[in-house]
Motif scaffolding. Structure first.
Motif, PDB file in Angstrom:
ATOM      1  N   ILE A 159       8.381   6.195   7.755  1.00  0.00           N
ATOM      2  CA  ILE A 159       8.478   4.795   7.338  1.00  0.00           C
ATOM      3  C   ILE A 159       7.113   4.125   7.452  1.00  0.00           C
ATOM      4  CG2 ILE A 159       9.634   2.590   7.745  1.00  0.00           C
ATOM      5  CD1 ILE A 159      11.506   4.853   6.980  1.00  0.00           C
ATOM      6  N   VAL A 160       6.741   3.373   6.422  1.00  0.00           N
ATOM      7  CA  VAL A 160       5.624   2.452   6.515  1.00  0.00           C
ATOM      8  C   VAL A 160       6.188   1.041   6.546  1.00  0.00           C
ATOM      9  CG1 VAL A 160       3.728   1.388   5.216  1.00  0.00           C
ATOM     10  CG2 VAL A 160       3.777   3.857   5.541  1.00  0.00           C
ATOM     11  N   VAL A 161       5.817   0.278   7.564  1.00  0.00           N
ATOM     12  CA  VAL A 161       6.206  -1.124   7.673  1.00  0.00           C
ATOM     13  C   VAL A 161       4.961  -1.962   7.416  1.00  0.00           C
ATOM     14  CG1 VAL A 161       7.102  -2.948   9.166  1.00  0.00           C
ATOM     15  CG2 VAL A 161       8.040  -0.628   9.332  1.00  0.00           C
ATOM     16  N   VAL A 162       5.034  -2.856   6.430  1.00  0.00           N
ATOM     17  CA  VAL A 162       3.906  -3.716   6.090  1.00  0.00           C
ATOM     18  C   VAL A 162       4.147  -5.089   6.686  1.00  0.00           C
ATOM     19  CG1 VAL A 162       2.487  -4.670   4.241  1.00  0.00           C
ATOM     20  CG2 VAL A 162       3.598  -2.437   3.943  1.00  0.00           C
ATOM     21  N   GLY A 163       3.204  -5.559   7.527  1.00  0.00           N
ATOM     22  CA  GLY A 163       3.321  -6.874   8.131  1.00  0.00           C
ATOM     23  C   GLY A 163       3.383  -6.813   9.640  1.00  0.00           C
ATOM     24  N   SER A 164       3.316  -7.987  10.282  1.00  0.00           N
ATOM     25  CA  SER A 164       3.362  -8.039  11.753  1.00  0.00           C
ATOM     26  C   SER A 164       4.146  -9.241  12.254  1.00  0.00           C
ATOM     27  CB  SER A 164       1.936  -8.097  12.317  1.00  0.00           C
ATOM     28  OG  SER A 164       1.302  -9.320  11.959  1.00  0.00           O
ATOM     29  N   SER A 165       4.988  -9.808  11.391  1.00  0.00           N
ATOM     30  CA  SER A 165       5.809 -10.952  11.792  1.00  0.00           C
ATOM     31  C   SER A 165       7.099 -10.445  12.449  1.00  0.00           C
ATOM     32  CB  SER A 165       6.130 -11.819  10.589  1.00  0.00           C
ATOM     33  OG  SER A 165       6.901 -11.077   9.669  1.00  0.00           O
ATOM     34  N   ASN A 166       8.013 -11.359  12.738  1.00  0.00           N
ATOM     35  CA  ASN A 166       9.266 -10.973  13.396  1.00  0.00           C
ATOM     36  C   ASN A 166      10.033  -9.919  12.609  1.00  0.00           C
ATOM     37  OD1 ASN A 166       9.899 -12.530  15.942  1.00  0.00           O
ATOM     38  ND2 ASN A 166       9.263 -14.210  14.621  1.00  0.00           N
ATOM     39  N   LEU A 221      -2.820  -0.007  -0.448  1.00  0.00           N
ATOM     40  CA  LEU A 221      -3.436  -0.067  -1.773  1.00  0.00           C
ATOM     41  C   LEU A 221      -2.558   0.505  -2.880  1.00  0.00           C
ATOM     42  CD1 LEU A 221      -7.050   1.071  -0.815  1.00  0.00           C
ATOM     43  CD2 LEU A 221      -6.224  -1.269  -1.152  1.00  0.00           C
ATOM     44  N   LYS A 222      -1.807   1.563  -2.552  1.00  0.00           N
ATOM     45  CA  LYS A 222      -1.028   2.223  -3.602  1.00  0.00           C
ATOM     46  C   LYS A 222       0.158   2.937  -2.979  1.00  0.00           C
ATOM     47  CE  LYS A 222      -1.552   5.287  -7.628  1.00  0.00           C
ATOM     48  NZ  LYS A 222      -2.506   6.114  -8.411  1.00  0.00           N
ATOM     49  N   ILE A 223       1.299   2.867  -3.670  1.00  0.00           N
ATOM     50  CA  ILE A 223       2.512   3.558  -3.223  1.00  0.00           C
ATOM     51  C   ILE A 223       2.846   4.629  -4.248  1.00  0.00           C
ATOM     52  CG2 ILE A 223       4.940   3.296  -2.614  1.00  0.00           C
ATOM     53  CD1 ILE A 223       4.291   0.290  -2.096  1.00  0.00           C
ATOM     54  N   LYS A 224       2.986   5.870  -3.780  1.00  0.00           N
ATOM     55  CA  LYS A 224       3.319   6.988  -4.657  1.00  0.00           C
ATOM     56  C   LYS A 224       4.682   7.540  -4.253  1.00  0.00           C
ATOM     57  CE  LYS A 224      -0.307   9.680  -5.478  1.00  0.00           C
ATOM     58  NZ  LYS A 224      -1.521  10.514  -5.199  1.00  0.00           N
ATOM     59  N   GLU A 225       5.206   8.449  -5.040  1.00  0.00           N
ATOM     60  CA  GLU A 225       6.546   8.986  -4.795  1.00  0.00           C
ATOM     61  C   GLU A 225       6.697   9.555  -3.379  1.00  0.00           C
ATOM     62  OE1 GLU A 225       9.282   8.964  -6.476  1.00  0.00           O
ATOM     63  OE2 GLU A 225       8.683   8.304  -8.478  1.00  0.00           O
ATOM     64  N   LYS A 226       5.699  10.285  -2.913  1.00  0.00           N
ATOM     65  CA  LYS A 226       5.825  10.972  -1.622  1.00  0.00           C
ATOM     66  C   LYS A 226       4.777  10.559  -0.607  1.00  0.00           C
ATOM     67  CE  LYS A 226       8.020  15.062  -3.655  1.00  0.00           C
ATOM     68  NZ  LYS A 226       7.974  16.536  -3.801  1.00  0.00           N
ATOM     69  N   THR A 227       3.853   9.681  -0.985  1.00  0.00           N
ATOM     70  CA  THR A 227       2.789   9.256  -0.074  1.00  0.00           C
ATOM     71  C   THR A 227       2.494   7.770  -0.279  1.00  0.00           C
ATOM     72  OG1 THR A 227       1.007   9.756  -1.637  1.00  0.00           O
ATOM     73  CG2 THR A 227       1.705  11.549  -0.159  1.00  0.00           C
ATOM     74  N   VAL A 228       1.666   7.234   0.604  1.00  0.00           N
ATOM     75  CA  VAL A 228       1.052   5.915   0.391  1.00  0.00           C
ATOM     76  C   VAL A 228      -0.439   6.034   0.669  1.00  0.00           C
ATOM     77  CG1 VAL A 228       3.133   4.621   0.997  1.00  0.00           C
ATOM     78  CG2 VAL A 228       1.446   5.146   2.770  1.00  0.00           C
ATOM     79  N   ILE A 229      -1.220   5.153   0.038  1.00  0.00           N
ATOM     80  CA  ILE A 229      -2.663   5.129   0.228  1.00  0.00           C
ATOM     81  C   ILE A 229      -3.043   3.756   0.780  1.00  0.00           C
ATOM     82  CG2 ILE A 229      -4.927   5.262  -0.908  1.00  0.00           C
ATOM     83  CD1 ILE A 229      -3.593   7.066  -3.019  1.00  0.00           C
ATOM     84  N   GLY A 235     -12.734   0.495   6.374  1.00  0.00           N
ATOM     85  CA  GLY A 235     -12.806   0.780   4.951  1.00  0.00           C
ATOM     86  C   GLY A 235     -12.515   2.222   4.606  1.00  0.00           C
ATOM     87  N   THR A 236     -12.153   3.011   5.623  1.00  0.00           N
ATOM     88  CA  THR A 236     -11.825   4.418   5.397  1.00  0.00           C
ATOM     89  C   THR A 236     -10.472   4.535   4.706  1.00  0.00           C
ATOM     90  OG1 THR A 236     -13.037   5.032   7.403  1.00  0.00           O
ATOM     91  CG2 THR A 236     -11.507   6.668   6.504  1.00  0.00           C
ATOM     92  N   MET A 237     -10.391   5.374   3.687  1.00  0.00           N
ATOM     93  CA  MET A 237      -9.158   5.564   2.924  1.00  0.00           C
ATOM     94  C   MET A 237      -8.269   6.602   3.593  1.00  0.00           C
ATOM     95  SD  MET A 237      -9.717   3.442   0.443  1.00  0.00           S
ATOM     96  CE  MET A 237      -8.533   3.863  -0.822  1.00  0.00           C
ATOM     97  N   HIS A 238      -6.968   6.360   3.599  1.00  0.00           N
ATOM     98  CA  HIS A 238      -5.992   7.289   4.169  1.00  0.00           C
ATOM     99  C   HIS A 238      -4.874   7.502   3.152  1.00  0.00           C
ATOM    100  CE1 HIS A 238      -7.517   6.826   8.383  1.00  0.00           C
ATOM    101  NE2 HIS A 238      -7.864   5.625   7.917  1.00  0.00           N
ATOM    102  N   GLU A 239      -4.350   8.696   3.103  1.00  0.00           N
ATOM    103  CA  GLU A 239      -3.138   8.986   2.340  1.00  0.00           C
ATOM    104  C   GLU A 239      -2.201   9.753   3.255  1.00  0.00           C
ATOM    105  OE1 GLU A 239      -1.555  10.727  -1.962  1.00  0.00           O
ATOM    106  OE2 GLU A 239      -3.669  10.887  -1.436  1.00  0.00           O
ATOM    107  N   ILE A 240      -1.026   9.197   3.494  1.00  0.00           N
ATOM    108  CA  ILE A 240      -0.078   9.813   4.419  1.00  0.00           C
ATOM    109  C   ILE A 240       1.259  10.019   3.725  1.00  0.00           C
ATOM    110  CG2 ILE A 240      -1.194   8.819   6.460  1.00  0.00           C
ATOM    111  CD1 ILE A 240       1.083   6.734   6.557  1.00  0.00           C
ATOM    112  N   GLU A 241       2.018  11.014   4.218  1.00  0.00           N
ATOM    113  CA  GLU A 241       3.352  11.259   3.681  1.00  0.00           C
ATOM    114  C   GLU A 241       4.261  10.072   4.004  1.00  0.00           C
ATOM    115  OE1 GLU A 241       4.905  14.899   5.130  1.00  0.00           O
ATOM    116  OE2 GLU A 241       3.354  16.141   4.185  1.00  0.00           O
TER     117      GLU A 241
END
Length: 320
Positions: A159-166, A221-229, A235-241
């Motif tokens: 799971i990727v959770v975007v944000g830091s609010s409640n 920056l980008k959401i793909k079928e099996k990963t996110v970027i 400023g380092t780029m990451h791509e994770i499952e």
């Protein structure tokens, strides 16, 4: 067609308060609500607890009895829907207001089911229906959710959770405890100061011990079928499952509806123009109540501090 004294758009806690205040003063009214009673609250996460205590959520002088110091979603639903039933509030459900305009001094309100006329209008529509979009590639994929209800669908998922609010913190903690591998992507340098004080240490400790991965000053920056970027603070780029993205980026009022109703919006936050002493907008006899008053600053108003809007509005209507 009967011309009402007041038509209230939105059947949330503040809309109900306006209805109770109108009836107390012998004014004819109706609430038009596009969903169920307190529809936004119904769509909250199942295990959500309010920051406020029960007495600060009370409306119409009706006691809110809670078994816990801070009521949860179900208790609040029982309380507010119970008031609507027991007080026999005049409310039309699953009916959407599509257009509001004026003919001389009377408002014409066109809905998905009919047409109404009213001398005054109160817009109390909240802000929970329109997600604040990230506007990035892949945001329309089925694995992206702008609403979170419960953790069970995300067990054993990445799971990727975007944000830091409640809402983001609740989603991160609950899914983690149901076996999800959680990564938080946070634009700011720390967890939001507005996070409930009894929850904030929990998320900070889970991040500190490495149970939940968190990237601060980061951007998805980008959401793909099996990963996110995404990129981190350097400023380092990451791509994770990734299996699901929970975009807890907040929600917005329906600005198009406000503008089309004639209300002026000001500044970067698109703050609706209204008189803070009467809640009347730049359109004569058209009022705002509740969270919708804050524009993009949706943390400015909430049930506890906007209950007073109902009395302010009704007293101004009676004074004319």
């Amino acid at each position: 067609m009967e011309t009402l004294d007041i038509l209230i758009i939105g059947g949330g806690p503040i809309g109900l308060t306006c209805a109770l205040e109108a009836r107390k003063n012998n004014l004819s009214y109706i609430i038009i609500e596009k969903g169920t009673i307190v529809n936004s609250l119904y769509n909250y996460p199942l295990y959500m607890r309010f920051f406020s205590t029960a007495e600060k959520l009370e409306i119409g002088g009706i006691p809110f009895i809670s078994t816990a110091p801070k009521p949860g979603r179900q208790e609040a639903l029982e309380y507010y829907q119970g008031i609507a039933r027991q007080s026999n509030i005049n409310i039309n459900l699953y009916e959407k207001v599509e257009r509001v305009f004026k003919e001389k001094e009377i408002f014409i309100i066109e809905t998905s089911k009919g047409k109404y006329t009213s001398k005054n209008i109160i817009i109390s529509t909240g802000f929970y229906d329109i997600p604040n979009m990230m506007n990035i590639s892949g945001e329309n994929l089925p694995k992206v959710r702008h609403y979170y209800t419960e953790p069970y669908p995300y067990a054993k998922q990445k799971i990727v959770v975007v944000g830091s609010s409640n809402s983001a913190v609740d989603a991160a903690l609950e899914t983690y405890r149901k076996g999800a591998e959680v990564t938080m992507i946070i634009r700011h340098s720390e967890i939001s100061k507005s996070v409930k004080y009894w929850v904030k240490p929990d998320i900070e400790n889970r991040i500190s011990e490495g149970s939940i991965n968190a990237y601060f000053n980061a951007e998805l920056l980008k959401i793909k079928e099996k990963t996110v970027i995404f990129k981190d603070r350097k400023g380092t780029m990451h791509e994770i499952e990734n299996d699901f993205v929970l975009a807890m980026t907040g929600y917005l009022p329906d600005f198009d509806f406000l503008k089309n109703s004639g209300i002026e919006l000001q500044g970067e936050c698109l703050n609706p123009l209204y008189n803070s002493e009467t809640m009347e907008t730049n359109v004569k006899n058209l009022y705002l109540a509740g969270v919708v008053c804050g524009g993009k600053d949706t943390h400015l108003w909430f049930i506890e501090n906007s209950r007073i809007h109902a009395e302010m509005i009704i007293q101004h209507i009676l004074s004319k």
